[in-house]
Write a protein that holds these residues in place. Sequence first.
Motif, PDB file in Angstrom:
ATOM      1  N   ILE A 263       0.959  -1.276   0.098  1.00  0.00           N
ATOM      2  CA  ILE A 263      -0.067   0.032   0.133  1.00  0.00           C
ATOM      3  C   ILE A 263       0.826   1.143  -0.002  1.00  0.00           C
ATOM      4  O   ILE A 263       1.749   1.390   0.970  1.00  0.00           O
ATOM      5  N   GLU A 264       0.796   1.946  -0.862  1.00  0.00           N
ATOM      6  CA  GLU A 264       1.498   3.395  -1.220  1.00  0.00           C
ATOM      7  C   GLU A 264       0.628   4.560  -0.600  1.00  0.00           C
ATOM      8  O   GLU A 264      -0.458   4.642  -0.400  1.00  0.00           O
ATOM      9  N   SER A 265       1.559   5.594  -0.330  1.00  0.00           N
ATOM     10  CA  SER A 265       1.111   6.750   0.232  1.00  0.00           C
ATOM     11  C   SER A 265       0.353   7.374  -0.946  1.00  0.00           C
ATOM     12  O   SER A 265       0.506   7.673  -2.127  1.00  0.00           O
ATOM     13  N   LEU A 266      -0.982   8.160  -0.523  1.00  0.00           N
ATOM     14  CA  LEU A 266      -1.651   8.873  -1.621  1.00  0.00           C
ATOM     15  C   LEU A 266      -0.612  10.385  -1.843  1.00  0.00           C
ATOM     16  O   LEU A 266      -0.400  10.806  -0.955  1.00  0.00           O
TER      17      LEU A 266
ATOM     18  N   GLY B   2       4.891   4.197   2.649  1.00  0.00           N
ATOM     19  CA  GLY B   2       4.095   3.004   2.178  1.00  0.00           C
ATOM     20  C   GLY B   2       4.080   1.787   3.584  1.00  0.00           C
ATOM     21  O   GLY B   2       4.816   1.790   4.431  1.00  0.00           O
ATOM     22  N   ILE B   3       3.035   0.755   3.426  1.00  0.00           N
ATOM     23  CA  ILE B   3       3.070  -0.282   4.342  1.00  0.00           C
ATOM     24  C   ILE B   3       2.891  -1.598   3.621  1.00  0.00           C
ATOM     25  O   ILE B   3       2.143  -1.729   2.380  1.00  0.00           O
ATOM     26  N   ILE B   4       3.340  -2.636   4.042  1.00  0.00           N
ATOM     27  CA  ILE B   4       3.385  -3.866   3.308  1.00  0.00           C
ATOM     28  C   ILE B   4       2.687  -4.973   4.399  1.00  0.00           C
ATOM     29  O   ILE B   4       3.030  -5.076   5.556  1.00  0.00           O
ATOM     30  N   TYR B   5       1.701  -5.711   3.910  1.00  0.00           N
ATOM     31  CA  TYR B   5       1.039  -6.736   4.610  1.00  0.00           C
ATOM     32  C   TYR B   5       0.958  -7.868   3.773  1.00  0.00           C
ATOM     33  O   TYR B   5       1.392  -8.007   2.481  1.00  0.00           O
ATOM     34  N   THR B   6       0.708  -9.062   4.413  1.00  0.00           N
ATOM     35  CA  THR B   6       0.721 -10.338   3.850  1.00  0.00           C
ATOM     36  C   THR B   6      -0.921 -10.108   3.188  1.00  0.00           C
ATOM     37  O   THR B   6      -1.707  -9.505   3.430  1.00  0.00           O
TER      38      THR B   6
END
Length: 230
Positions: free
Chosen positions: A90-93, A115-119
């Motif tokens: 998920i990237e920043s807007l 940004g954030i990374i999830y499984t």
Amino acid sequence: MRMKTFAERLNKALRASDMSQAQLASRVGVSQPAIWRLASGQTSTSRRLVEIANALNVSPEWLMHGEEILNTERPSSIEVKNTDDNSYHIESLDIQTNSDIDVTASTGLSETIKGIIYTTEQANALFGNRSSKVVKIITVLSDSMSPSIESGDLIFIDISVNYFDGDGVYIFALDGQLYVKRLQSMYKKLAIISDNKKYETWYLDEEEFSYVKIIAKVLLRLSSDHQRFA
């Protein structure tokens, strides 16, 4: 031959539909320079992707990624596979590079987190079947939505919802100012509500609401209330 870039696919679809950039801009409600920037490769995506694809009679998937053939069967949502089967990025807007929006004041929001990374399992639990391409994050710096959203909280938003999709919390632009507010439909008017009672509710009639540019719908928040141990 597969078109490698968004601009190549957009230009191919324009030629196939015998439509000018000005005509496309008029159909989807953006400026002609916004379409020119997309067609020339200066920008690589638009928050009006679905509307552009519909106007050109192609699927959003093909227009964005070239993963489908040019056809008239358009799905209702954008589904994009992640390159890593077990990660969901998920990237920043990024408001400043958006070709459809002219925002002169955005002090209430910040790209604090890039940004954030999830499984994929975590992402499915949080966002359902939404593609990572339409889920973005941004940091709220205003207390106007407290206690629902506190200053410093991260919010996750769906940029494919760039229209009023029923009562809820949205990011929208009006007169060059960016807002995070609760929108509620009322008889022949729209209430713009701050959950913080120190801020007044204001109203727009049907004509005034036509000047509102909805950017995204807020899905959930991530609290900034950290507990320090060291």
